[in-house]
Design an enzyme around this catalytic site. Structure first.
Site, PDB file in Angstrom:
ATOM      1  N   GLY A 162      -6.666  93.266  33.063  1.00 41.67           N
ATOM      2  CA  GLY A 162      -5.505  94.087  33.372  1.00 41.67           C
ATOM      3  C   GLY A 162      -5.532  95.403  32.628  1.00 41.67           C
ATOM      4  CB  CYS A 163      -3.054  98.143  32.585  1.00 44.44           C
ATOM      5  SG  CYS A 163      -3.021  98.627  34.329  1.00 44.44           S
TER       6      CYS A 163
END
Length: 389
Positions: A162-163
């Protein structure tokens, strides 16, 4: 020799240090002001005028000037399933990303290795991070082949983190460098929006934010302890790296890989959830080092969106220039997921030199890198800047 003695002998003496940074982007650049017209035209959605007006407002408020996207109009025309909002399209997307992700990573890695100044055969470990497609063997092995690295390189592949994964990659690289004397870790984050690109639909407003915010890019670092004098030039020391999951926040942000590609969900409360928890994460990470004045730190904050930066800035009472490097990267590249915070470190060390600061951290000694992503997870990396000549 006993196990403990072996461990001590084979561990580094000093902290992990970032020795080089390289970045890369696709050559295709989109202007944020013109993008609504392009997006609705290329997806054959001009009839959705109200939705287009909403999308234009999202683009205008995003604090983004331009982005780099791998998907050109030509590629989109050749792959019409990517244009329909909910069409089965995974195979078409996957065929693109398995080539695009390692190729972009190679560009960034070659720049980092060139700056590092040592032979690429001295790389001992590879950490590869991407939320853009899954394959076995993965992009880590493809990159190893593209760079011509030794087959003995120890590889770690981090898919779909994810980010916040830029911080994750740094945390893993730090542990590898400090626990293996002489190790040199190539840490690479490569992201393209091919899996999440799709046309607009009134029932999927969240997708509009993804289409307006996300960009494509790759960043690579060389990380190692005990830099070789006269050969390696330290940029930042990694003092500590930690991760925390915020309780009861799992639905705040996430992504799901389906036959239609990767879909994201982003709750409107996401910025406030991050802001209300950020000080506790920072205090836990910084208090052991005696750091408590947030305005005496340099900052690399994952720009998940303008609202996140605004609320973090307000909650911590940061002076406006503290997030200048972060906001610049958001403006010029958008949200490149895991690669974004590494772009910010590159921007910070470059502007520090250009502005005549004494250190790579805008003249300050200590700083923090923050990553936010699904879980809701926060990566906190405390950095110590290095002197500029």
């Amino acid at each position: 020799m006993e196990a403990n003695g072996y461990r001590i002998t084979h561990s580094a003496d000093g902290p992990a240090t970032i020795l080089a940074i390289g970045t890369a982007n696709p050559t295709n650049v989109v202007d944020q002001n013109a993008y609504p017209d392009f997006y609705f035209r290329v997806t054959n959605s001009e009839y959705l005028q109200e939705l287009k007006a909403k999308f234009r407002r999202i683009c205008e408020k995003a604090a983004i000037r331009k982005r780099h996207l791998y998907l050109t109009e030509e590629i989109l025309r050749e792959n019409p399933s990517l244009l329909a909002p909910m069409a089965p399209s995974f195979d078409a997307r996957q065929a693109i990303v398995v080539e695009a992700v390692p190729k972009l990573a190679k560009e960034a890695a070659e720049k980092a290795i060139k700056e590092w100044g040592r032979p690429k055969s001295d790389i001992t470990h590879l950490v590869f991070c991407s939320a853009s497609g899954i394959d076995m063997p993965g992009s880590d092995l493809q990159l190893l082949k593209l760079l011509g690295l030794p087959p003995s390189v120890n590889r770690v592949m981090l898919y779909n983190v994810g980010c916040h994964a830029g911080g994750t990659a740094l945390r893993v690289a730090k542990d590898l460098a400090e626990n293996n004397r002489g190790a040199r870790v190539l840490a690479v984050c490569s992201e393209v929006t091919v899996l999440s690109y799709r046309g607009p639909h009134p029932a999927h407003i969240e997708s509009l934010f993804v289409q307006a915010l996300f960009g494509d890019g790759a960043a690579a670092l060389v990380v190692g302890s005990d830099p070789v004098d006269g050969v390696e030039r330290p940029i930042f020391e990694i003092a500590s790296a930690s991760q925390v999951m915020l309780p009861e926040s799992a639905e705040a942000v996430g992504g799901h890989l389906r036959e239609i590609g990767l879909t994201f969900h982003l709750k409107s409360q996401l910025p406030s959830i991050i802001a209300s928890n950020i000080e506790q994460s920072l205090t836990t990470a910084c208090s052991p080092l005696g750091l408590s004045d947030w305005n005496q730190l340099f900052w690399a904050v994952h720009p998940g969106g303008r609202a996140i930066l605004d609320q973090v800035e307000a909650r911590l009472g940061l002076e406006k220039d503290r997030l200048a490097a972060t906001r610049h990267v958001l403006s010029e590249y958008g949200n490149m997921q895991s690669a974004t915070v590494l772009f910010i470190l590159d921007e910070m060390r470059n502007r520090s030199a250009a502005e005549g600061h004494a250190t790579t951290g805008e003249g300050l000694d200590w700083g923090v890198l923050l990553g936010f992503g699904p879980g809701l997870s926060i990566e906190t990396v405390v950095l110590h800047s290095c002197r500029l000549n």
